[in-house]
Design a protein around this motif. Sequence first.
Motif, short mmCIF file in Angstrom:
data_model
loop_
_atom_site.label_atom_id
_atom_site.label_comp_id
_atom_site.label_asym_id
_atom_site.label_seq_id
_atom_site.Cartn_x
_atom_site.Cartn_y
_atom_site.Cartn_z
N SER A 49 0.84 -1.20 0.00
CA SER A 49 0.00 0.00 0.00
C SER A 49 0.87 1.24 0.00
CB SER A 49 -0.90 0.03 1.24
OG SER A 49 -0.12 0.24 2.41
N TYR A 60 -3.14 0.36 -3.51
CA TYR A 60 -2.99 -0.97 -2.92
C TYR A 60 -2.54 -1.98 -3.97
CZ TYR A 60 -5.69 1.21 0.77
OH TYR A 60 -6.10 2.06 1.76
N ASP A 62 -2.72 -5.59 -5.77
CA ASP A 62 -3.91 -6.33 -6.18
C ASP A 62 -4.33 -7.38 -5.16
OD1 ASP A 62 -3.08 -6.35 -9.74
OD2 ASP A 62 -4.13 -4.87 -8.49
N LYS A 65 -6.29 -5.53 -2.16
CA LYS A 65 -7.37 -4.58 -2.42
C LYS A 65 -8.68 -5.09 -1.83
CE LYS A 65 -5.71 -2.34 -6.61
NZ LYS A 65 -5.82 -2.26 -8.08
#
Length: 125
Positions: A49, A60, A62, A65
């Motif tokens: 992040s 963020y 993947d 997220k």
Amino acid sequence: QVQLVESGGGVVQPGGSLRLACGASGYTLDYYAIGWFRQAPGKEREGVSCISSSDGSTFYGDSVKGRFTTSRDTAKNLVYLQMNSLKPEDTAVYYCVTDWYAGCPEKLDWGKADWGQGTQVTVSS
């Protein structure tokens, strides 16, 4: 010498939550983009992040997220990483990081940056 200090790691069951905190002595974190990356044994570093200084935008990776949220506490000079719905694959050492710019780096690729000593997060039943 700048020191970033992480805290809040621990052992949690799958589906649980943890909140990590990043602090720094002698520097106002509000002026800089602050991020988190993690590294698990045998795996490459992974950007988690970032929260920018310029407009407070957040970014963020993947894989996190919708589950992780980063925020600032200006009064306490801290940056948090709230981690919810944790999975065993989230197990890693988590590091707070900054390259001392206001904006977040492309694809959370920090390049030349400073980071703390890390805090261990273990997700296990």
